[in-house]
Structures are given as C-alpha cells and as structure tokens.
Design a protein around this motif. Structure first.
Motif, PDB file in Angstrom:
ATOM      1  N   TYR A 180       4.453  27.318   6.778  1.00 41.52           N
ATOM      2  CA  TYR A 180       5.777  27.815   6.403  1.00 41.52           C
ATOM      3  C   TYR A 180       5.873  29.270   6.821  1.00 41.52           C
ATOM      4  O   TYR A 180       4.870  29.957   7.018  1.00 41.52           O
ATOM      5  N   LEU A 181       7.108  29.733   7.013  1.00 42.80           N
ATOM      6  CA  LEU A 181       7.351  31.093   7.477  1.00 42.80           C
ATOM      7  C   LEU A 181       8.397  31.747   6.588  1.00 42.80           C
ATOM      8  O   LEU A 181       9.369  31.096   6.181  1.00 42.80           O
ATOM      9  N   LEU A 182       8.203  33.019   6.295  1.00 40.45           N
ATOM     10  CA  LEU A 182       9.158  33.768   5.478  1.00 40.45           C
ATOM     11  C   LEU A 182       9.723  34.926   6.284  1.00 40.45           C
ATOM     12  O   LEU A 182       8.996  35.612   6.996  1.00 40.45           O
ATOM     13  N   PHE A 183      11.025  35.133   6.179  1.00 39.05           N
ATOM     14  CA  PHE A 183      11.703  36.224   6.869  1.00 39.05           C
ATOM     15  C   PHE A 183      12.593  36.952   5.864  1.00 39.05           C
ATOM     16  O   PHE A 183      13.306  36.316   5.088  1.00 39.05           O
ATOM     17  N   ASN A 184      12.549  38.262   5.916  1.00 38.05           N
ATOM     18  CA  ASN A 184      13.419  39.067   5.059  1.00 38.05           C
ATOM     19  C   ASN A 184      14.455  39.766   5.921  1.00 38.05           C
ATOM     20  O   ASN A 184      14.105  40.558   6.794  1.00 38.05           O
ATOM     21  N   THR A 185      15.722  39.462   5.704  1.00 40.15           N
ATOM     22  CA  THR A 185      16.800  40.063   6.504  1.00 40.15           C
ATOM     23  C   THR A 185      17.917  40.565   5.597  1.00 40.15           C
ATOM     24  O   THR A 185      19.075  40.152   5.730  1.00 40.15           O
ATOM     25  N   PRO A 186      17.632  41.455   4.652  1.00 38.44           N
ATOM     26  CA  PRO A 186      18.671  41.897   3.710  1.00 38.44           C
ATOM     27  C   PRO A 186      19.761  42.694   4.416  1.00 38.44           C
ATOM     28  O   PRO A 186      19.492  43.457   5.344  1.00 38.44           O
ATOM     29  N   ASN A 187      20.974  42.472   3.966  1.00 41.20           N
ATOM     30  CA  ASN A 187      22.131  43.238   4.453  1.00 41.20           C
ATOM     31  C   ASN A 187      22.352  43.118   5.966  1.00 41.20           C
ATOM     32  O   ASN A 187      22.876  44.034   6.602  1.00 41.20           O
ATOM     33  N   SER A 188      21.943  41.998   6.543  1.00 43.63           N
ATOM     34  CA  SER A 188      22.168  41.793   7.965  1.00 43.63           C
ATOM     35  C   SER A 188      23.549  41.186   8.178  1.00 43.63           C
ATOM     36  O   SER A 188      23.739  39.972   8.082  1.00 43.63           O
ATOM     37  N   GLU A 189      24.520  42.047   8.437  1.00 45.83           N
ATOM     38  CA  GLU A 189      25.895  41.582   8.610  1.00 45.83           C
ATOM     39  C   GLU A 189      26.014  40.644   9.812  1.00 45.83           C
ATOM     40  O   GLU A 189      26.818  39.712   9.808  1.00 45.83           O
ATOM     41  N   PHE A 190      25.213  40.913  10.845  1.00 45.44           N
ATOM     42  CA  PHE A 190      25.258  40.083  12.051  1.00 45.44           C
ATOM     43  C   PHE A 190      24.843  38.648  11.726  1.00 45.44           C
ATOM     44  O   PHE A 190      25.481  37.692  12.152  1.00 45.44           O
ATOM     45  N   LEU A 191      23.768  38.504  10.938  1.00 49.78           N
ATOM     46  CA  LEU A 191      23.295  37.172  10.561  1.00 49.78           C
ATOM     47  C   LEU A 191      24.288  36.476   9.633  1.00 49.78           C
ATOM     48  O   LEU A 191      24.573  35.290   9.801  1.00 49.78           O
ATOM     49  N   ILE A 192      24.796  37.208   8.655  1.00 52.53           N
ATOM     50  CA  ILE A 192      25.771  36.621   7.727  1.00 52.53           C
ATOM     51  C   ILE A 192      26.993  36.141   8.491  1.00 52.53           C
ATOM     52  O   ILE A 192      27.520  35.052   8.244  1.00 52.53           O
ATOM     53  N   ASP A 193      27.439  36.955   9.451  1.00 56.32           N
ATOM     54  CA  ASP A 193      28.592  36.582  10.260  1.00 56.32           C
ATOM     55  C   ASP A 193      28.309  35.305  11.041  1.00 56.32           C
ATOM     56  O   ASP A 193      29.166  34.413  11.142  1.00 56.32           O
ATOM     57  N   ALA A 194      27.089  35.192  11.593  1.00 51.11           N
ATOM     58  CA  ALA A 194      26.722  34.004  12.373  1.00 51.11           C
ATOM     59  C   ALA A 194      26.660  32.768  11.482  1.00 51.11           C
ATOM     60  O   ALA A 194      27.146  31.690  11.855  1.00 51.11           O
ATOM     61  N   ILE A 195      26.088  32.911  10.304  1.00 52.09           N
ATOM     62  CA  ILE A 195      25.958  31.768   9.398  1.00 52.09           C
ATOM     63  C   ILE A 195      27.327  31.321   8.891  1.00 52.09           C
ATOM     64  O   ILE A 195      27.631  30.122   8.858  1.00 52.09           O
ATOM     65  N   GLU A 196      28.170  32.274   8.505  1.00 47.54           N
ATOM     66  CA  GLU A 196      29.509  31.900   8.039  1.00 47.54           C
ATOM     67  C   GLU A 196      30.321  31.284   9.169  1.00 47.54           C
ATOM     68  O   GLU A 196      31.061  30.301   8.952  1.00 47.54           O
ATOM     69  N   GLY A 197      30.182  31.815  10.389  1.00 46.06           N
ATOM     70  CA  GLY A 197      30.874  31.218  11.535  1.00 46.06           C
ATOM     71  C   GLY A 197      30.398  29.816  11.802  1.00 46.06           C
ATOM     72  O   GLY A 197      31.179  28.912  12.133  1.00 46.06           O
ATOM     73  N   MET A 198      29.105  29.612  11.653  1.00 45.01           N
ATOM     74  CA  MET A 198      28.532  28.285  11.847  1.00 45.01           C
ATOM     75  C   MET A 198      29.060  27.303  10.800  1.00 45.01           C
ATOM     76  O   MET A 198      29.393  26.157  11.106  1.00 45.01           O
ATOM     77  N   LEU A 199      29.158  27.764   9.543  1.00 44.84           N
ATOM     78  CA  LEU A 199      29.644  26.894   8.479  1.00 44.84           C
ATOM     79  C   LEU A 199      31.121  26.548   8.670  1.00 44.84           C
ATOM     80  O   LEU A 199      31.543  25.416   8.387  1.00 44.84           O
ATOM     81  N   VAL A 200      31.909  27.515   9.141  1.00 51.63           N
ATOM     82  CA  VAL A 200      33.326  27.226   9.456  1.00 51.63           C
ATOM     83  C   VAL A 200      33.397  26.089  10.466  1.00 51.63           C
ATOM     84  O   VAL A 200      34.156  25.124  10.309  1.00 51.63           O
ATOM     85  N   ASN A 201      32.596  26.196  11.507  1.00 62.48           N
ATOM     86  CA  ASN A 201      32.569  25.187  12.561  1.00 62.48           C
ATOM     87  C   ASN A 201      32.027  23.850  12.051  1.00 62.48           C
ATOM     88  O   ASN A 201      32.514  22.783  12.418  1.00 62.48           O
ATOM     89  N   TYR A 202      31.047  23.914  11.139  1.00 68.06           N
ATOM     90  CA  TYR A 202      30.397  22.697  10.649  1.00 68.06           C
ATOM     91  C   TYR A 202      31.277  21.939   9.652  1.00 68.06           C
ATOM     92  O   TYR A 202      31.359  20.711   9.693  1.00 68.06           O
ATOM     93  N   TYR A 203      31.934  22.686   8.772  1.00 65.13           N
ATOM     94  CA  TYR A 203      32.764  22.036   7.761  1.00 65.13           C
ATOM     95  C   TYR A 203      34.138  21.624   8.292  1.00 65.13           C
ATOM     96  O   TYR A 203      34.820  20.802   7.681  1.00 65.13           O
TER      97      TYR A 203
END
Length: 344
Positions: A180-203
């Motif tokens: 298993y792998l752990l990653f810490n990316t607090p306050n990464s607006e770029f990642l949050i934007d990508a994930i929310e964009g992905m969810l918009v497209n997915y849902y």
C-alpha cells in the motif's frame, strides 16, 4: 452538473447513509453477503471483494448510469458515512482520497489515520478495514482493475521522461514491498480541481466521458508522483543523503549542456562515484541518460515543428550534426529526416 453541485452531492445524505443512521450499528449485512468469506487464524471473518460483484451492485443501484459503467475498468464511489467496513481483501486496486474530515483504516494490523488531502492506494489481497466515519468524513473510492492501473496509468506516465519513469519504477517497487502507498497532498487546489472535474464527468456522463475520465486520472497520478518525489527528497535530506530523483531532475532540466563534473560539483560527489551511483539507481549510465533525453526531445521537435534538423541538433546539445545523425539512426534505425517524414 457543475463543481458546486458535486460538492453539494458529496455532502448530501445518500440512501445508504440514511439507512446507516437508522440502524445505528454501521453495518448493512445484505451487501457483504454477496461476497465469499473465510475465518482467519485469529477467528476474524474476512470478506473477499471482487470487482465484478461490486460493478454489478453499482449497475443495479445507479441505473441512470448503468450503461456508462457497464464493463468499466474503473469505478468511482463515495464511501458511505456513519458506517464501517469489516475486514476484507479484493482482487482490484483501490485508491482512497479523503475529500473532507478524517478516515481511520486498519491495514495488515496497523491503524493508519488519513486526513483531508491524503491518498491511500491499496494493492490486491491486502487485508484491511475502514473504521466508523462521521458526518464530515467524505472519502472517494477509486476502484481499478489491475490492468487499468498498470497499463492505462503507470505505463503511460512512465513513457514521458526519465524522472517520471524513475518515479513510477520506485513507486511500483514500494507498492510491491509494502502493498500500500500513502500520499499527503493537503491544500492542493490543482488536485481538488481535477477530482471534482472528474466527478462532474463521471456523475453526468456523455459520449466522451471515458476519455475524459482517463485524462483526469493521468493528471491525478502525475500529481501523486510529484508528491512522492517531494516526500522521498525530503526524507533523504533529513538523513543527509542525496536523492537520485533530485539528480535526475537536474539532468533532465540541463541535459543540453551539463557535464558529469558539473553535476558532481553541485551535488558534492566525486565524479567517478556519481557515475556509479547514477548507474546503480537509474539503471543507465549518465551518458546513456543524456543521450536518451536529447533524442527524445529531438523526436518531439521533428514531429511537431518545422525547425531545420541542423538547428534541432544544436538545440538538444549536439554541436556536430553528423554525430547527431549517427546516434539518431542507431536508436531509431532511420535518419531524422526519415523520422519526420514518417510521423507527419
């Protein structure tokens, strides 16, 4: 659907969450009964999750998107709040992202706390369970068939450049060892934007959604590789050790005119030791890495520009165009001119 609606959707109680609130014990047994299980040596029941059964369950519960997810290699689910999962393994790769709150997971007997912005990637057959979650604990689960994770993501990323390829290989070795792998990316607006964009497209899928989803996943994994590199670099610096990733990054940024002696001076190495260190860590000699970088960039210029070949040779660091022709033909079994004609 837009990102504001996605945020609202993530915090809105689902049917399952409302059921969990009513049951109070945080477990809906009818879902787990679809999986095989066994009792381990400690008398604990372990469920065997399979991608096929979870996919079938998702198709039944998400009828409006059943056609989109049918036969998919990737599933995206929100972990139900007010619940826990029993110990289980699975035959797929699972990536958990903490969108909000805190999530506690027991992995191979060790309790790990994931905070907002953290990622956890779990390999197949890793025994784990997720402990009770509350109102503010929002976790997104990305479930991927093994072949999707390796071919769609890692192999495409590894083809980009030497530093990315090294990071992918290091990541893969870490995963094989720890599972298993752990990653810490607090306050990464770029990642949050990508994930929310992905969810918009997915849902709210359309005919191009599969390609868009893959593109977002590439962005997410690229950011995770950056986080991994930074974490590794930081850990090496704390131990007063040089990190090969920092050296490879410097080579990649200065391949046109850097020398082994210059790099040795910057990183405070003996040149001979540095040469051996690069070969042992990266699997290739310094000269081979520089040549690969130069020729890779030559291919990009030949494919995407009308820049004269003599100019390209100089731009990538070869002052002798005849020597450039020789190295290019050795690598690709064709001349730079023939390569340009074949790809355009």
């Amino acid at each position: 659907m837009d990102k504001a609606q996605i945020r609202e959707k993530l915090f809105t109680h689902t049917i399952s969450e409302l059921q969990y609130l009513q049951k109070k014990d945080g477990l809906l047994s009818d879902f787990f009964e679809i999986f095989d299980s066994y009792i381990n040596e400690n008398g604990v029941r372990i469920y065997r999750y399979t991608f096929e059964k979870i996919l079938k369950s998702a198709e039944e519960k998400q009828k409006e998107r059943a056609a989109f997810i049918e036969g998919s290699q990737l599933l995206i689910l929100k972990h139900a709040r007010f619940s826990y999962t029993p110990f289980h393994t699975h035959d797929f790769i699972e990536m958990n992202y903490v969108y909000s709150g805190t999530i506690n997971i027991i992995i191979d007997g060790n309790e790990i706390t994931l905070k907002e912005g953290d990622f956890c990637i779990l390999d197949t057959s890793v025994c784990h369970r997720i402990l009770d979650t509350g109102e503010d604990d929002i976790m997104i689960n990305f479930l991927m068939r093994k072949e999707y994770f390796s071919t769609q993501m890692l192999s495409r990323l590894a083809s980009n450049n030497i530093i990315t390829r090294f990071a992918v290989n290091a990541l893969s070795k870490t995963q094989e060892h720890d599972r298993y792998l752990l990653f810490n990316t607090p306050n990464s607006e770029f990642l949050i934007d990508a994930i929310e964009g992905m969810l918009v497209n997915y849902y709210d899928p359309s005919f191009y959604s599969e390609d868009v989803t893959d593109a977002y996943m590439i962005i997410i994994f690229s950011e995770l590789l950056k986080a991994f590199q930074k974490q590794q670099s930081s850990e090496h610096r704390k131990a007063d050790q040089s990190y090969i990733g920092d050296i490879l990054l410097f080579i990649e940024q200065n391949y046109q005119d850097c020398s082994l002696q210059q790099i040795a001076d910057i990183f405070k190495f003996n040149p001979s030791y540095l040469s051996r260190f690069i070969k042992s860590q990266a699997g290739k000699s310094y000269v081979a890495l520089v040549q690969e970088l130069r020729l890779n960039n030559a291919c990009i210029l030949l494919k995407n520009t009308d820049t004269p070949i003599e100019t390209i040779s100089e731009q990538i660091g070869y002052r002798n165009v005849t020597f450039f022709y020789q190295k290019f033909k050795q690598a690709y079994d064709m001349t730079p001119h023939e390569y340009r004609m074949n790809v355009n």
